[in-house]
Design an enzyme around this catalytic site. Structure first.
Site, PDB file in Angstrom:
ATOM      1  N   ARG A  37       3.615   2.684 -14.487  1.00 55.45           N
ATOM      2  CA  ARG A  37       4.754   1.996 -15.124  1.00 55.45           C
ATOM      3  C   ARG A  37       4.418   1.534 -16.539  1.00 55.45           C
ATOM      4  NH1 ARG A  37       7.546  -1.339 -10.086  1.00 55.45           N
ATOM      5  NH2 ARG A  37       8.789   0.443  -9.419  1.00 55.45           N
ATOM      6  N   LYS A 198      11.709   5.966   8.251  1.00 53.67           N
ATOM      7  CA  LYS A 198      12.815   5.516   9.111  1.00 53.67           C
ATOM      8  C   LYS A 198      14.191   5.877   8.577  1.00 53.67           C
ATOM      9  CE  LYS A 198      10.477   1.560  11.086  1.00 53.67           C
ATOM     10  NZ  LYS A 198      10.468   0.085  11.157  1.00 53.67           N
ATOM     11  N   GLY A 355       9.899   4.711  -3.745  1.00 50.93           N
ATOM     12  CA  GLY A 355       8.795   4.287  -2.864  1.00 50.93           C
ATOM     13  C   GLY A 355       7.568   5.156  -2.935  1.00 50.93           C
ATOM     14  N   GLY A 378      13.416   0.927  -5.281  1.00 55.85           N
ATOM     15  CA  GLY A 378      14.748   0.462  -4.895  1.00 55.85           C
ATOM     16  C   GLY A 378      15.852   0.989  -5.799  1.00 55.85           C
TER      17      GLY A 378
HETATM   18  N1  LIG Z   1       6.322  12.163  11.119  1.00 57.29           N
HETATM   19  C1  LIG Z   1       5.966  10.954  10.685  1.00 57.29           C
HETATM   20  N2  LIG Z   1       5.523  10.019  11.544  1.00 57.29           N
HETATM   21  C2  LIG Z   1       5.161   8.810  11.088  1.00 57.29           C
HETATM   22  N3  LIG Z   1       5.215   8.419   9.782  1.00 57.29           N
HETATM   23  C3  LIG Z   1       5.650   9.320   8.912  1.00 57.29           C
HETATM   24  C4  LIG Z   1       6.043  10.617   9.308  1.00 57.29           C
HETATM   25  N4  LIG Z   1       6.432  11.276   8.197  1.00 57.29           N
HETATM   26  C5  LIG Z   1       6.296  10.428   7.161  1.00 57.29           C
HETATM   27  N5  LIG Z   1       5.820   9.248   7.586  1.00 57.29           N
HETATM   28  C6  LIG Z   1       5.500   8.082   6.769  1.00 57.29           C
HETATM   29  O1  LIG Z   1       6.591   7.665   6.018  1.00 57.29           O
HETATM   30  C7  LIG Z   1       6.102   6.823   4.981  1.00 57.29           C
HETATM   31  C8  LIG Z   1       7.018   6.851   3.824  1.00 57.29           C
HETATM   32  O2  LIG Z   1       8.258   6.428   4.277  1.00 57.29           O
HETATM   33  P1  LIG Z   1       9.307   5.665   3.394  1.00 57.29           P
HETATM   34  O3  LIG Z   1       8.703   4.356   2.986  1.00 57.29           O
HETATM   35  O4  LIG Z   1      10.582   5.636   4.114  1.00 57.29           O
HETATM   36  O5  LIG Z   1       9.402   6.655   2.165  1.00 57.29           O
HETATM   37  P2  LIG Z   1       9.595   6.283   0.658  1.00 57.29           P
HETATM   38  O6  LIG Z   1       8.696   5.105   0.409  1.00 57.29           O
HETATM   39  O7  LIG Z   1       9.158   7.488  -0.103  1.00 57.29           O
HETATM   40  O8  LIG Z   1      11.033   5.951   0.491  1.00 57.29           O
HETATM   41  C9  LIG Z   1       4.733   7.350   4.652  1.00 57.29           C
HETATM   42  O9  LIG Z   1       3.835   6.278   4.749  1.00 57.29           O
HETATM   43  C10 LIG Z   1       4.463   8.401   5.724  1.00 57.29           C
HETATM   44  O10 LIG Z   1       3.181   8.304   6.280  1.00 57.29           O
HETATM   45  O1  LIG Z   2       8.835  -2.948  -8.168  1.00 56.38           O
HETATM   46  C1  LIG Z   2      10.064  -2.966  -8.144  1.00 56.38           C
HETATM   47  O2  LIG Z   2      10.759  -2.535  -7.070  1.00 56.38           O
HETATM   48  P1  LIG Z   2      10.440  -1.098  -6.357  1.00 56.38           P
HETATM   49  O3  LIG Z   2       9.045  -1.154  -5.798  1.00 56.38           O
HETATM   50  O4  LIG Z   2      11.498  -0.980  -5.281  1.00 56.38           O
HETATM   51  O5  LIG Z   2      10.575  -0.049  -7.429  1.00 56.38           O
HETATM   52  C2  LIG Z   2      10.884  -3.411  -9.304  1.00 56.38           C
HETATM   53  O6  LIG Z   2      10.051  -3.980 -10.286  1.00 56.38           O
HETATM   54  C3  LIG Z   2      11.930  -4.418  -8.852  1.00 56.38           C
HETATM   55  O7  LIG Z   2      11.294  -5.530  -8.256  1.00 56.38           O
HETATM   56  P2  LIG Z   2      12.101  -6.405  -7.188  1.00 56.38           P
HETATM   57  O8  LIG Z   2      12.376  -5.552  -5.985  1.00 56.38           O
HETATM   58  O9  LIG Z   2      11.210  -7.602  -6.876  1.00 56.38           O
HETATM   59  O10 LIG Z   2      13.389  -6.835  -7.842  1.00 56.38           O
END
Ligand SMILES: Nc1ncnc2c1ncn2[C@@H]1O[C@H](COP(=O)(O)OP(=O)(O)O)[C@@H](O)[C@H]1O
Ligand SMILES: O=C(OP(=O)(O)O)[C@H](O)COP(=O)(O)O
Length: 399
Positions: A37, A198, A355, A378
């Site tokens: 970032r 999820k 994420g 987010g």
């Molecule tokens: N089949 C699976 N069983 C359990 N965990 C999984 C599976 N596929 C992916 N994951 C987990 O999902 C996580 C990411 O999920 P999520 O937080 O929803 O995605 P993102 O952060 O990219 O939005 C990873 O830590 C990964 O290990």
């Molecule tokens: O790290 C952030 O969020 P993100 O991890 O969802 O990208 C942004 O800086 C926003 O932070 P916030 O979710 O505390 O408003």
């Protein structure tokens, strides 16, 4: 879609430019562990500084709930910004009032000053009029380069843009241009890949995507919920059985909208969730009761890659498997590499974000080869959900 950019900012020598950046970076033992970032906001800071502006950085760090918290001080991040920028970064211990004013009064043209965490004041998250006014008093011009905080209607992300002439920084500009190509006005066919853990955190996203894309690939843990919803046994796999009706509804919406839903046809199973766990490929209809699916299998990879080959546009959030532990990273890496190679040859616009997706793309070694990899979590998800982003909308309202 129109907004002003740094191209519209000429003649700014000596002007105080308030630049909203996202310095909310991971820190361990006092060290920044992922500086992406910070790296992303450097071009904007440098450009403004080179144009002779007094560059005043506004940012939040953590969630201090409106009062000073020592380990959420931006003074901890200032050295990393200075290192990466390769330029002195001054620091003021408050973002409004006397401390900020004194530090700003001491700035020369081209200087960079980081103001303390905006969230040390309760007014920030409330987008409070008085606080917004106090922040705005520090600047002549406002530049927002923090797409990843643009889903927040806070003083420093939205309010100040109402009081000062407002512009998108270079990273915000790149992000908005990429997103426009991704879902705003995309070339078809558009394929979306949604993976991760999820369904519950991504219902709005799936509902929005089925109306916008030609094919929706569902992978990762969340695919199990869809597979279970049609009556298939998923063994000990991560699965939200209580969301079976939601999964069915998403499939109905997809059918109505003419969006193909692509679910795994095979999976890589293991009995332990750990690196190197004994594993095998099984048909998705033959998951043993004591095993869990941790990645999609080779036939599924081929099917997803077929869709990627057909696509003109790809939007991607969430890994296809538990990519942090080998060998369950295989599908994510294989599809990421295919998307990267199609992007490099000019055949695909690919936008990934949200994420864990950035680390998944880094892990696959393709982060620089996709059209755009967003550092936003987010905010990227809310964009994919079709929700308005206050920090972006206000930039569009500038005349
Ligand atoms: N089949 C699976 N069983 C359990 N965990 C999984 C599976 N596929 C992916 N994951 C987990 O999902 C996580 C990411 O999920 P999520 O937080 O929803 O995605 P993102 O952060 O990219 O939005 C990873 O830590 C990964 O290990
Ligand atoms: O790290 C952030 O969020 P993100 O991890 O969802 O990208 C942004 O800086 C926003 O932070 P916030 O979710 O505390 O408003």
């Amino acid at each position: 879609m129109t907004f002003k950019t740094l191209d519209d900012l000429t003649d700014i020598a000596g002007k105080r430019v308030l630049v909203r950046v996202d310095l909310n970076v991971p820190v361990k033992d006092g060290k920044v562990t992922d500086a992406t970032r910070i790296e992303r906001v450097v071009p904007t800071i440098r450009e403004l500084s080179e144009k002779g502006a007094k560059v005043i950085l506004l940012a939040h760090f953590g969630r201090p709930k409106g009062e000073p918290v020592a380990d959420m001080s931006l003074s901890l991040i200032a050295p990393a910004v200075e290192d990466i920028l390769d330029q002195r970064v001054h620091f003021a211990a408050d973002c409004i009032g006397e401390k900020a004013a004194t530090a700003i009064a001491g700035m020369s043209n081209g200087d960079v000053l980081l103001l303390e965490n905006t969230r040390f004041h309760k007014g920030e998250e409330k987008n409070d009029a008085e606080f917004t006014k106090a922040l705005s008093a520090n600047g002549d011009i406002y530049v927002n380069d923090a797409f990843s905080a643009a889903h927040r209607a806070h003083s420093s992300t939205e309010g100040v843009a109402r009081l000062l002439p407002a512009y998108a920084g270079r990273t915000m500009q790149a992000e908005l241009e990429a997103l426009e190509k991704g879902l705003g006005n995309p070339k078809r066919p558009v394929v979306a890949i949604v993976g991760g853990a999820k369904v519950s955190t991504k219902i709005d996203l799936l509902m929005n995507l089925v109306k916008k894309v030609d094919a929706l690939v569902i992978g990762g843990g969340m695919a199990n919920t869809f597979i279970a919803a049609r009556g298939t046994n998923v063994g000990k796999s991560l699965c939200e059985h209580d969301l079976a009706d939601t999964a069915k509804q998403i499939m109905i919406e997809a059918a109505t909208a003419g969006c193909a839903i692509v679910l795994p046809v095979d999976g890589v199973i293991a009995r332990e969730f750990k690196a190197g766990a004994e594993n095998e490929v099984v048909d998705i209809e033959a998951i043993p009761a004591d095993a869990m699916v941790l990645d999609v299998g080779p036939k599924s990879i081929a099917a997803v890659n077929d869709w990627v080959s057909k696509a003109e546009t790809l939007v991607w959030n969430g890994p296809l498997g538990a990519f942090e532990i080998a060998p369950f990273d295989k599908a994510t890496v294989a599809v990421a590499k295919h998307a990267a190679s199609r992007t490099k040859s000019g055949g695909l616009v690919s936008v990934a974000g949200g994420g864990d997706t950035v680390s998944a793309m880094n892990h696959a070694g393709v982060a620089d080869d996709l059209t755009y990899v967003s550092t936003a979590g987010g905010a990227f998800l809310e964009w994919m959900e079709g929700k308005p982003l206050p920090g972006v909308d206000i930039l569009h309202q500038q005349k």
